[in-house]
Design an enzyme around this catalytic site. Structure first.
Site, PDB file in Angstrom:
ATOM      1  N   GLU A   7     -64.203 -18.834  -6.028  1.00  0.00           N
ATOM      2  CA  GLU A   7     -64.723 -19.290  -4.726  1.00  0.00           C
ATOM      3  C   GLU A   7     -64.512 -18.217  -3.661  1.00  0.00           C
ATOM      4  OE1 GLU A   7     -66.406 -21.519  -3.303  1.00  0.00           O
ATOM      5  OE2 GLU A   7     -66.563 -23.165  -4.712  1.00  0.00           O
ATOM      6  N   LYS A  34     -76.248 -13.522  -4.841  1.00  0.00           N
ATOM      7  CA  LYS A  34     -75.683 -14.805  -4.409  1.00  0.00           C
ATOM      8  C   LYS A  34     -75.771 -15.852  -5.501  1.00  0.00           C
ATOM      9  CE  LYS A  34     -76.029 -14.591   0.606  1.00  0.00           C
ATOM     10  NZ  LYS A  34     -76.380 -15.350   1.808  1.00  0.00           N
ATOM     11  N   ASP A  35     -76.904 -15.882  -6.207  1.00  0.00           N
ATOM     12  CA  ASP A  35     -77.059 -16.871  -7.285  1.00  0.00           C
ATOM     13  C   ASP A  35     -76.022 -16.630  -8.391  1.00  0.00           C
ATOM     14  OD1 ASP A  35     -79.118 -17.952  -5.884  1.00  0.00           O
ATOM     15  OD2 ASP A  35     -80.724 -17.270  -7.216  1.00  0.00           O
ATOM     16  N   GLU A  64     -70.946 -13.250  -0.472  1.00  0.00           N
ATOM     17  CA  GLU A  64     -71.926 -13.784   0.494  1.00  0.00           C
ATOM     18  C   GLU A  64     -71.884 -12.998   1.797  1.00  0.00           C
ATOM     19  OE1 GLU A  64     -71.660 -18.411  -0.853  1.00  0.00           O
ATOM     20  OE2 GLU A  64     -71.304 -17.943   1.241  1.00  0.00           O
ATOM     21  N   TYR A  82     -53.423 -10.255   5.712  1.00  0.00           N
ATOM     22  CA  TYR A  82     -54.887 -10.224   5.630  1.00  0.00           C
ATOM     23  C   TYR A  82     -55.392 -11.114   4.491  1.00  0.00           C
ATOM     24  CZ  TYR A  82     -54.791  -6.338   8.921  1.00  0.00           C
ATOM     25  OH  TYR A  82     -54.598  -5.568  10.036  1.00  0.00           O
TER      26      TYR A  82
END
Ligand SMILES: Nc1ncnc2c1ncn2[C@@H]1O[C@H](COP(=O)(O)OP(=O)(O)OP(=O)(O)O)[C@@H](O)[C@H]1O
Length: 155
Positions: free
Chosen positions: A94, A120-121, A101, A41
């Site tokens: 990342e 998100k920012d 997100e 996974y």
């Protein structure tokens, strides 16, 4: 039978702690049955990020190039470890940004929400901060040795 240890949250109405989840994760749709399946996974997550996130692909290529350059310039073990840790930190940021997100989109769908924007920012800012740190590491470990190599050929 759920284990005794439970995560708890205060119930504002009566001031008591109420259980929100158990250790065997009753709320999860599925739990990986073994370490090998967990790795499967995890790899699916890396693969998803690589296929869908342009920034992740850029960081993978830049990171691979940096490791190759480090080997070419004969960085010592500690320097290579610092380069490796820095690249790992950027890629991990990342991946977390991508995960966050998805959770935000799952929660608010296509509607605007100020808290979704903040989440998100800030996740994007975490990637930016780790990338700036990576530039600092490259500037102090790779660039001076690269300059020593190319300088004689410039004059
Ligand atoms: N539901 C939402 N409500 C409010 N603002 C949003 C919402 N979705 C996105 N945004 C704003 O749009 C920006 C871009 O959204 P996106 O989902 O592309 O995230 P991102 O972190 O920029 O993506 P990537 O890391 O792939 O470049 C966010 O940083 C945020 O400011």
């Amino acid at each position: 039978m759920p284990p005794e240890i439970q995560a708890q949250t205060p119930d504002r109405a009566n001031g008591k702690l109420v259980p929100i989840a158990t250790l065997n994760r009753d709320l999860s749709w599925q739990v990986a049955p073994s370490l090998l399946v967990s790795f499967k996974y995890a790899w699916a997550g890396v693969s998803y990020a690589f296929q869908t996130q342009r920034n992740f692909r850029v960081h993978v290529f830049v990171g691979t190039f940096a490791i190759g350059l480090g080997l070419f310039l004969h960085l010592d073990a500690v320097e290579m470890a610092i380069v490796g840790l820095t690249i790992g930190a950027v890629l991990a940021m990342e991946l977390l940004n991508t995960a966050l997100e998805s959770v935000v989109d799952l929660t608010v769908k296509q509607s605007y929400h100020e808290l979704a924007k903040i989440a998100k920012d800030c996740a994007a800012a975490a990637v930016l901060v780790s990338s700036l740190a990576a530039i600092c590491v490259a500037s102090s470990l790779l660039l001076p040795k690269l300059w020593l190599l190319v300088e004689p050929h410039l004059l």
